[in-house]
Scaffold this motif. Structure first.
Motif, PDB file in Angstrom:
ATOM      1  N   ALA A  51    -106.635 -66.657  33.526  1.00 49.02           N
ATOM      2  CA  ALA A  51    -106.048 -67.751  32.745  1.00 49.02           C
ATOM      3  C   ALA A  51    -104.440 -67.712  33.380  1.00 49.02           C
ATOM      4  CB  ALA A  51    -106.044 -67.752  31.386  1.00 49.02           C
ATOM      5  N   ALA A  52    -104.021 -66.486  33.507  1.00 45.30           N
ATOM      6  CA  ALA A  52    -102.386 -66.549  33.836  1.00 45.30           C
ATOM      7  C   ALA A  52    -102.450 -67.003  35.116  1.00 45.30           C
ATOM      8  CB  ALA A  52    -102.123 -65.233  33.880  1.00 45.30           C
ATOM      9  N   VAL A  53    -103.272 -66.743  36.195  1.00 48.37           N
ATOM     10  CA  VAL A  53    -103.303 -66.969  37.511  1.00 48.37           C
ATOM     11  C   VAL A  53    -103.492 -68.511  37.648  1.00 48.37           C
ATOM     12  CG1 VAL A  53    -104.386 -66.810  39.685  1.00 48.37           C
ATOM     13  CG2 VAL A  53    -104.098 -64.801  38.457  1.00 48.37           C
ATOM     14  N   LEU A  54    -104.404 -68.958  36.952  1.00 49.49           N
ATOM     15  CA  LEU A  54    -104.632 -70.500  37.042  1.00 49.49           C
ATOM     16  C   LEU A  54    -103.501 -71.371  36.275  1.00 49.49           C
ATOM     17  CD1 LEU A  54    -108.520 -70.585  36.406  1.00 49.49           C
ATOM     18  CD2 LEU A  54    -107.391 -71.018  38.593  1.00 49.49           C
ATOM     19  N   THR A  55    -102.819 -70.730  35.537  1.00 46.89           N
ATOM     20  CA  THR A  55    -101.717 -71.654  34.862  1.00 46.89           C
ATOM     21  C   THR A  55    -100.372 -71.368  35.703  1.00 46.89           C
ATOM     22  OG1 THR A  55    -101.685 -69.963  33.134  1.00 46.89           O
ATOM     23  CG2 THR A  55    -102.691 -71.897  32.575  1.00 46.89           C
ATOM     24  N   GLU A  56    -100.524 -70.548  36.579  1.00 46.13           N
ATOM     25  CA  GLU A  56     -99.296 -69.828  37.652  1.00 46.13           C
ATOM     26  C   GLU A  56     -98.255 -69.374  36.823  1.00 46.13           C
ATOM     27  OE1 GLU A  56     -98.237 -73.591  39.664  1.00 46.13           O
ATOM     28  OE2 GLU A  56     -99.918 -73.507  41.073  1.00 46.13           O
ATOM     29  N   CYS A  57     -98.727 -68.554  36.061  1.00 43.52           N
ATOM     30  CA  CYS A  57     -97.827 -67.450  35.258  1.00 43.52           C
ATOM     31  C   CYS A  57     -97.233 -66.551  36.353  1.00 43.52           C
ATOM     32  CB  CYS A  57     -98.323 -66.922  34.042  1.00 43.52           C
ATOM     33  SG  CYS A  57     -98.823 -68.032  32.672  1.00 43.52           S
ATOM     34  N   LYS A  58     -96.306 -65.864  35.927  1.00 38.56           N
ATOM     35  CA  LYS A  58     -95.558 -64.792  36.649  1.00 38.56           C
ATOM     36  C   LYS A  58     -96.295 -63.515  36.105  1.00 38.56           C
ATOM     37  CE  LYS A  58     -90.754 -66.344  37.316  1.00 38.56           C
ATOM     38  NZ  LYS A  58     -89.300 -66.129  36.709  1.00 38.56           N
ATOM     39  N   ILE A  59     -96.800 -62.930  37.217  1.00 38.70           N
ATOM     40  CA  ILE A  59     -97.839 -61.609  36.772  1.00 38.70           C
ATOM     41  C   ILE A  59     -97.108 -60.427  37.658  1.00 38.70           C
ATOM     42  CG2 ILE A  59    -100.126 -60.888  37.056  1.00 38.70           C
ATOM     43  CD1 ILE A  59    -101.120 -63.960  37.423  1.00 38.70           C
ATOM     44  N   LEU A  60     -97.344 -59.097  37.091  1.00 43.44           N
ATOM     45  CA  LEU A  60     -96.805 -58.301  37.265  1.00 43.44           C
ATOM     46  C   LEU A  60     -98.360 -57.231  37.036  1.00 43.44           C
ATOM     47  CD1 LEU A  60     -95.246 -55.954  38.730  1.00 43.44           C
ATOM     48  CD2 LEU A  60     -94.206 -55.661  36.430  1.00 43.44           C
TER      49      LEU A  60
END
Length: 102
Positions: A51-60
């Motif tokens: 979900a974070a990837v598909l909503t283009e969130c910053k991810i670490l």
């Protein structure tokens, strides 16, 4: 391949559509890696990350084991097909470059 399509009532750049190769969808990373990522993250963790990837969130993503870290990053980018990650992507960041994260 890439299909070029022009829509007469829209202005701007051409619309580029990508179709899967004739042999089917692109291959996922080596066989057991998807299963391994599911075991590492669990169903809830995998859903949250997708979900974070598909909503283009910053991810670490961090891990003590670089192999697991790179495997998770590669599997996630493969699972979002036909979308592609268009933001900066650094699967492994050396410790001296950690200030880029801040």
């Amino acid at each position: 391949g890439v299909l070029h399509c022009s829509i007469p009532f829209l202005t701007g750049e051409r619309l580029h559509l990508t179709v899967p190769p004739p042999t089917g969808l692109p291959a996922l990373p080596h066989g057991s890696s998807v299963t391994s990522v599911c075991r590492l993250l669990g169903s809830e963790g995998l859903n949250v990350l997708l979900a974070a990837v598909l909503t283009e969130c910053k991810i670490l993503i961090h891990s003590d084991e670089i192999a697991n870290l790179a495997m998770v990053a590669e599997v996630i980018t493969a699972l979002i097909y036909p979308f592609v990650w268009s933001l900066p992507y650094l699967p492994v960041l050396p410790e001296p470059m950690i200030e880029f994260v801040e």
